[in-house]
Enzyme design. Structure first.
Site, PDB file in Angstrom:
ATOM      1  N   THR A 122       0.855  -1.191   0.000  1.00 34.24           N
ATOM      2  CA  THR A 122       0.000   0.000   0.000  1.00 34.24           C
ATOM      3  C   THR A 122       0.892   1.243   0.000  1.00 34.24           C
ATOM      4  O   THR A 122       1.619   1.488   0.966  1.00 34.24           O
ATOM      5  CB  THR A 122      -0.901  -0.034   1.253  1.00 34.24           C
ATOM      6  OG1 THR A 122      -1.665  -1.242   1.223  1.00 34.24           O
ATOM      7  CG2 THR A 122      -1.832   1.156   1.296  1.00 34.24           C
ATOM      8  N   SER A 260     -20.849  -1.349  15.698  1.00 33.22           N
ATOM      9  CA  SER A 260     -20.304  -0.246  16.490  1.00 33.22           C
ATOM     10  C   SER A 260     -19.680  -0.787  17.770  1.00 33.22           C
ATOM     11  O   SER A 260     -19.931  -1.916  18.164  1.00 33.22           O
ATOM     12  CB  SER A 260     -21.413   0.752  16.805  1.00 33.22           C
ATOM     13  OG  SER A 260     -22.444   0.105  17.521  1.00 33.22           O
ATOM     14  N   GLY A 261     -18.862   0.012  18.416  1.00 30.92           N
ATOM     15  CA  GLY A 261     -18.222  -0.401  19.657  1.00 30.92           C
ATOM     16  C   GLY A 261     -16.900   0.288  19.869  1.00 30.92           C
ATOM     17  O   GLY A 261     -16.784   1.507  19.740  1.00 30.92           O
ATOM     18  N   CYS A 268      -3.400  -1.947   9.493  1.00 31.05           N
ATOM     19  CA  CYS A 268      -3.705  -1.318   8.201  1.00 31.05           C
ATOM     20  C   CYS A 268      -4.502  -0.035   8.315  1.00 31.05           C
ATOM     21  O   CYS A 268      -4.014   1.021   7.934  1.00 31.05           O
ATOM     22  CB  CYS A 268      -4.424  -2.324   7.324  1.00 31.05           C
ATOM     23  SG  CYS A 268      -3.433  -3.801   7.076  1.00 31.05           S
TER      24      CYS A 268
HETATM   25  N1  LIG Z   1      -1.609  -7.403   6.389  1.00 31.44           N
HETATM   26  C1  LIG Z   1      -2.652  -7.164   5.624  1.00 31.44           C
HETATM   27  O1  LIG Z   1      -3.748  -7.631   5.919  1.00 31.44           O
HETATM   28  C2  LIG Z   1      -2.534  -6.334   4.377  1.00 31.44           C
HETATM   29  C3  LIG Z   1      -1.402  -5.580   4.097  1.00 31.44           C
HETATM   30  N2  LIG Z   1      -1.335  -4.809   2.969  1.00 31.44           N
HETATM   31  C4  LIG Z   1      -0.118  -4.043   2.649  1.00 31.44           C
HETATM   32  O2  LIG Z   1       0.863  -4.964   2.152  1.00 31.44           O
HETATM   33  C5  LIG Z   1       2.178  -4.569   2.539  1.00 31.44           C
HETATM   34  C6  LIG Z   1       2.844  -5.695   3.310  1.00 31.44           C
HETATM   35  O3  LIG Z   1       2.103  -5.904   4.494  1.00 31.44           O
HETATM   36  P1  LIG Z   1       2.286  -7.214   5.400  1.00 31.44           P
HETATM   37  O4  LIG Z   1       2.412  -8.423   4.553  1.00 31.44           O
HETATM   38  O5  LIG Z   1       1.201  -7.138   6.417  1.00 31.44           O
HETATM   39  O6  LIG Z   1       3.696  -6.908   6.083  1.00 31.44           O
HETATM   40  P2  LIG Z   1       4.511  -7.865   7.071  1.00 31.44           P
HETATM   41  O7  LIG Z   1       5.208  -6.970   8.003  1.00 31.44           O
HETATM   42  O8  LIG Z   1       3.619  -8.947   7.582  1.00 31.44           O
HETATM   43  O9  LIG Z   1       5.572  -8.586   6.092  1.00 31.44           O
HETATM   44  C7  LIG Z   1       6.584  -7.948   5.408  1.00 31.44           C
HETATM   45  C8  LIG Z   1       7.775  -8.904   5.234  1.00 31.44           C
HETATM   46  O10 LIG Z   1       8.803  -8.237   4.495  1.00 31.44           O
HETATM   47  C9  LIG Z   1      10.060  -8.671   4.984  1.00 31.44           C
HETATM   48  N3  LIG Z   1      11.094  -7.723   4.585  1.00 31.44           N
HETATM   49  C10 LIG Z   1      11.420  -6.527   5.158  1.00 31.44           C
HETATM   50  N4  LIG Z   1      12.415  -5.931   4.464  1.00 31.44           N
HETATM   51  C11 LIG Z   1      12.735  -6.775   3.455  1.00 31.44           C
HETATM   52  C12 LIG Z   1      13.671  -6.700   2.369  1.00 31.44           C
HETATM   53  N5  LIG Z   1      14.475  -5.647   2.218  1.00 31.44           N
HETATM   54  N6  LIG Z   1      13.723  -7.736   1.506  1.00 31.44           N
HETATM   55  C13 LIG Z   1      12.902  -8.813   1.653  1.00 31.44           C
HETATM   56  N7  LIG Z   1      11.998  -8.933   2.643  1.00 31.44           N
HETATM   57  C14 LIG Z   1      11.905  -7.916   3.525  1.00 31.44           C
HETATM   58  C15 LIG Z   1       9.840  -8.746   6.481  1.00 31.44           C
HETATM   59  O11 LIG Z   1      10.812  -9.564   7.109  1.00 31.44           O
HETATM   60  C16 LIG Z   1       8.420  -9.330   6.553  1.00 31.44           C
HETATM   61  O12 LIG Z   1       8.426 -10.748   6.620  1.00 31.44           O
HETATM   62  C17 LIG Z   1       1.973  -3.267   3.325  1.00 31.44           C
HETATM   63  O13 LIG Z   1       2.095  -2.176   2.460  1.00 31.44           O
HETATM   64  C18 LIG Z   1       0.538  -3.374   3.837  1.00 31.44           C
HETATM   65  O14 LIG Z   1      -0.041  -2.095   4.072  1.00 31.44           O
HETATM   66  C19 LIG Z   1      -2.347  -4.786   2.046  1.00 31.44           C
HETATM   67  C20 LIG Z   1      -3.480  -5.535   2.251  1.00 31.44           C
HETATM   68  C21 LIG Z   1      -3.665  -6.377   3.420  1.00 31.44           C
HETATM   69  O1  LIG Z   2      -5.246  -2.824   4.019  1.00 28.68           O
HETATM   70  C1  LIG Z   2      -5.301  -3.810   4.729  1.00 28.68           C
HETATM   71  O2  LIG Z   2      -4.288  -4.305   5.190  1.00 28.68           O
HETATM   72  C2  LIG Z   2      -6.628  -4.469   5.029  1.00 28.68           C
HETATM   73  O3  LIG Z   2      -7.291  -3.721   6.098  1.00 28.68           O
HETATM   74  C3  LIG Z   2      -8.562  -4.243   6.501  1.00 28.68           C
HETATM   75  O4  LIG Z   2      -8.454  -5.577   6.967  1.00 28.68           O
HETATM   76  P1  LIG Z   2      -8.040  -5.940   8.489  1.00 28.68           P
HETATM   77  O5  LIG Z   2      -7.272  -4.829   9.094  1.00 28.68           O
HETATM   78  O6  LIG Z   2      -7.437  -7.294   8.409  1.00 28.68           O
HETATM   79  O7  LIG Z   2      -9.376  -6.105   9.338  1.00 28.68           O
HETATM   80  P2  LIG Z   2     -10.911  -5.686   9.241  1.00 28.68           P
HETATM   81  O8  LIG Z   2     -11.735  -6.893   9.262  1.00 28.68           O
HETATM   82  O9  LIG Z   2     -11.146  -4.704   8.164  1.00 28.68           O
HETATM   83  O10 LIG Z   2     -11.098  -4.937  10.643  1.00 28.68           O
HETATM   84  C4  LIG Z   2     -10.393  -3.744  10.962  1.00 28.68           C
HETATM   85  C5  LIG Z   2     -10.849  -3.196  12.293  1.00 28.68           C
HETATM   86  O11 LIG Z   2     -12.175  -2.665  12.197  1.00 28.68           O
HETATM   87  C6  LIG Z   2     -12.976  -3.160  13.254  1.00 28.68           C
HETATM   88  N1  LIG Z   2     -14.383  -3.277  12.786  1.00 28.68           N
HETATM   89  C7  LIG Z   2     -14.670  -3.869  11.596  1.00 28.68           C
HETATM   90  C8  LIG Z   2     -15.972  -3.972  11.166  1.00 28.68           C
HETATM   91  C9  LIG Z   2     -17.001  -3.457  11.955  1.00 28.68           C
HETATM   92  O12 LIG Z   2     -18.215  -3.514  11.608  1.00 28.68           O
HETATM   93  N2  LIG Z   2     -16.691  -2.864  13.130  1.00 28.68           N
HETATM   94  C10 LIG Z   2     -15.407  -2.765  13.568  1.00 28.68           C
HETATM   95  O13 LIG Z   2     -15.164  -2.199  14.669  1.00 28.68           O
HETATM   96  C11 LIG Z   2     -12.363  -4.510  13.616  1.00 28.68           C
HETATM   97  O14 LIG Z   2     -12.679  -4.877  14.935  1.00 28.68           O
HETATM   98  C12 LIG Z   2     -10.884  -4.221  13.430  1.00 28.68           C
HETATM   99  O15 LIG Z   2     -10.338  -3.646  14.598  1.00 28.68           O
HETATM  100  C13 LIG Z   2      -9.478  -4.247   5.269  1.00 28.68           C
HETATM  101  O16 LIG Z   2     -10.748  -4.811   5.623  1.00 28.68           O
HETATM  102  C14 LIG Z   2      -8.860  -5.061   4.111  1.00 28.68           C
HETATM  103  O17 LIG Z   2      -9.698  -4.970   2.970  1.00 28.68           O
HETATM  104  C15 LIG Z   2      -7.492  -4.467   3.789  1.00 28.68           C
HETATM  105  O18 LIG Z   2      -6.842  -5.207   2.772  1.00 28.68           O
END
Ligand SMILES: NC(=O)C1=CN([C@@H]2O[C@H](COP(=O)(O)OP(=O)(O)OC[C@H]3O[C@@H](n4cnc5c(N)ncnc54)[C@H](O)[C@@H]3O)[C@@H](O)[C@H]2O)C=CC1
Ligand SMILES: O=C(O)[C@H]1O[C@H](OP(=O)(O)OP(=O)(O)OC[C@H]2O[C@@H](n3ccc(=O)[nH]c3=O)[C@H](O)[C@@H]2O)[C@H](O)[C@@H](O)[C@@H]1O
Length: 429
Positions: A122, A260-261, A268
């Site tokens: 992102t 809500s809550g 994220c």
């Molecule tokens: N976690 C989620 O639910 C979501 C995350 N995103 C976005 O995706 C991106 C990645 O997020 P996550 O997977 O949650 O991060 P994460 O922190 O779980 O994983 C990132 C990984 O990259 C590795 N890393 C760091 N520097 C490195 C390098 N120089 N070379 C190779 N590996 C390296 C780290 O050791 C770590 O395992 C972020 O921009 C986040 O905002 C988007 C949608 C959902």
């Molecule tokens: O950019 C990201 O990384 C991700 O962020 C969120 O996913 P996530 O953070 O895993 O969790 P959600 O299920 O969206 O919940 C986020 C927060 O909102 C709260 N929430 C969610 C829904 C709701 O009705 N009320 C509420 O308080 C949850 O308790 C939680 O703390 C988005 O839903 C994903 O689409 C996105 O890819």
């Protein structure tokens, strides 16, 4: 297709395992050796439903991990799935992306064939073309458009349902600047795009970058609005859940993200809303509504503790905190609202005893002085009050017997037999 994925966290590991499942050959490039070892041993480095079996099925054949960036040369496409955290001032910190792009560019310097680099992290509009692109060009000695292509493909998966969300998305977004990249991405995603329920959005890189922030900002705003309406409902002695259930019947609004809550947390929404606010200010726009979205969210934990304090003198009181993760189904505690609740409680002199089905060990290092229980019943034993901070299904129909006083303040609307309690307060109902 032969694909490399840089960064093997929640997104990188999920995408790698799923692409291998779709028939591609995938290499994860990751600096953490424990993660590399786990994947190569056929084990999931993170807990996500459906992930372990996919890694076990493909590790050693079409899925492998390495610390060696040079292995990307054997692949046609590289996805950057690196963290994009927020700086102390809330703005987007691109240091890890820049370091990853440098290593990738250096490795690609020795590659003769064309290569497509796809930013999945992102990032704010302009980052892919104005930050990642120039680094890749400088390090590889190849110009974008002349052997090296750039694309942006944001990810919308949620933690806890990552595999299902990736394989069965509402939409897939391709941000591209060339004719070749969309065709490559379409081929890579083919089985997902063939689903009737998946919409494909093909656009430019800047729009793809902003779609991701707009998506998260919209959802976070929806929950803050729902919380504000919930706070108002409570003042009128009305039940926000009944009100919003009816509101959600309007197709234009929908019934999802209406709970809500205690508010939104996680790795994220908080960082992405803050990055967008900081980015907007940098562009000369004052994002007043998004400022308010964060302000409403930040107030909910304090409001919860105030409700409890109306019934229990918190100084020296033993208070059970049920739930620590930022939402159910994950052990992730980043920006969890439960931690804010604990801070408010300890500031007011309460003795906190916390329970969570999976997240306790992640909280303990930063909160060594609170007590932890092995079960919800253990946390409640002898407590003068309890707060519900995470809506784990296991907390539904819990018996609150054993508490010194059964005063329960619920921040997540779990199922409770209110008549069995001395006091039951819902944060927004
Ligand atoms: N976690 C989620 O639910 C979501 C995350 N995103 C976005 O995706 C991106 C990645 O997020 P996550 O997977 O949650 O991060 P994460 O922190 O779980 O994983 C990132 C990984 O990259 C590795 N890393 C760091 N520097 C490195 C390098 N120089 N070379 C190779 N590996 C390296 C780290 O050791 C770590 O395992 C972020 O921009 C986040 O905002 C988007 C949608 C959902
Ligand atoms: O950019 C990201 O990384 C991700 O962020 C969120 O996913 P996530 O953070 O895993 O969790 P959600 O299920 O969206 O919940 C986020 C927060 O909102 C709260 N929430 C969610 C829904 C709701 O009705 N009320 C509420 O308080 C949850 O308790 C939680 O703390 C988005 O839903 C994903 O689409 C996105 O890819």
């Amino acid at each position: 297709m032969n694909v490399s994925i840089v960064g093997s966290g929640y997104v990188g590991t999920t995408v790698a395992a799923c692409l291998a499942d779709l028939g591609h050959t995938v290499t994860n490039v990751e600096i953490d050796e424990d993660i590399v070892e786990a994947i190569n041993a056929g084990e999931a480095p993170i807990h996500e439903s459906g992930l372990a079996e996919r890694i076990a099925a493909h590790a050693g054949t079409t899925l492998r991990a390495t610390t060696n960036y040079e292995d990307v040369r054997e692949t046609d496409v590289t996805f950057l799935c690196l963290p994009t955290p927020q700086s102390d001032d809330g703005s987007l910190d691109l240091a890890i992306m820049q370091a990853g792009a440098e290593s990738l560019g250096r490795a690609l310097a020795e590659k003769d064939d064309d290569h497509l680099v796809v930013v999945k992290s992102t990032v704010l509009p302009g980052t892919t073309e104005d930050v990642v692109g120039p680094i890749l060009e400088a390090e590889s000695g190849t110009e974008i458009g002349d052997g090296l292509e750039l694309a942006m493909n944001p990810e919308f998966l949620r933690m806890g349902t990552a595999v299902e969300d990736f394989l069965e998305p509402d939409k897939v977004v391709f941000g591209t600047a060339s004719d070749e990249a969309p065709a490559t991405l379409r081929e890579l995603y083919a089985p997902i795009l063939e689903r009737d329920d998946t919409d494909l959005v093909e656009t430019d890189i800047r729009e793809a970058e902003l779609i991701k922030y707009a998506n998260n900002a919209f959802l976070a705003s929806k929950v803050s609005l729902v919380n504000e309406l919930g706070n108002i409902a409570r003042e009128y002695d009305a039940d926000a859940y009944e009100v919003l259930e009816a509101v959600g019947l309007d197709d234009r609004i929908s019934d999802r993200f209406m709970r809500s809550g205690l508010g939104w947390g996680g790795s994220c929404f908080p960082k992405d809303v803050n990055a967008l606010r900081a980015g907007a200010r940098e562009q000369g726009y004052d994002p007043e509504l998004l400022d308010a979205v964060v302000a409403v969210n930040d107030e909910q934990p304090r409001r919860l503790v105030e409700l409890l304090a109306a019934h229990v003198d918190l100084e020296g009181a033993r208070i059970a905190v049920l739930g620590l993760s930022f939402k159910p189904g994950t052990d992730d505690i980043r920006k969890s609202r439960a931690l804010d609740v604990i801070d408010h409680l300890t500031d007011r002199g309460a003795v906190v005893v916390a329970f969570d089905p999976v997240a306790i060990e992640n909280v303990r290092p930063d909160y060594p002085d609170i007590e932890y229980a092995d079960s919800a019943a253990g946390a409640l034993e002898g407590a003068d009050g309890a707060v519900v901070a995470t809506d784990w299904p296991a907390f539904d129909d819990l018996s609150f017997e054993g508490m010194a006083r059964s005063v329960v303040v619920d921040g997540r609307r779990i199922d409770v037999d209110e008549d069995a309690l001395e006091v039951y307060e819902g944060l927004t109902w």
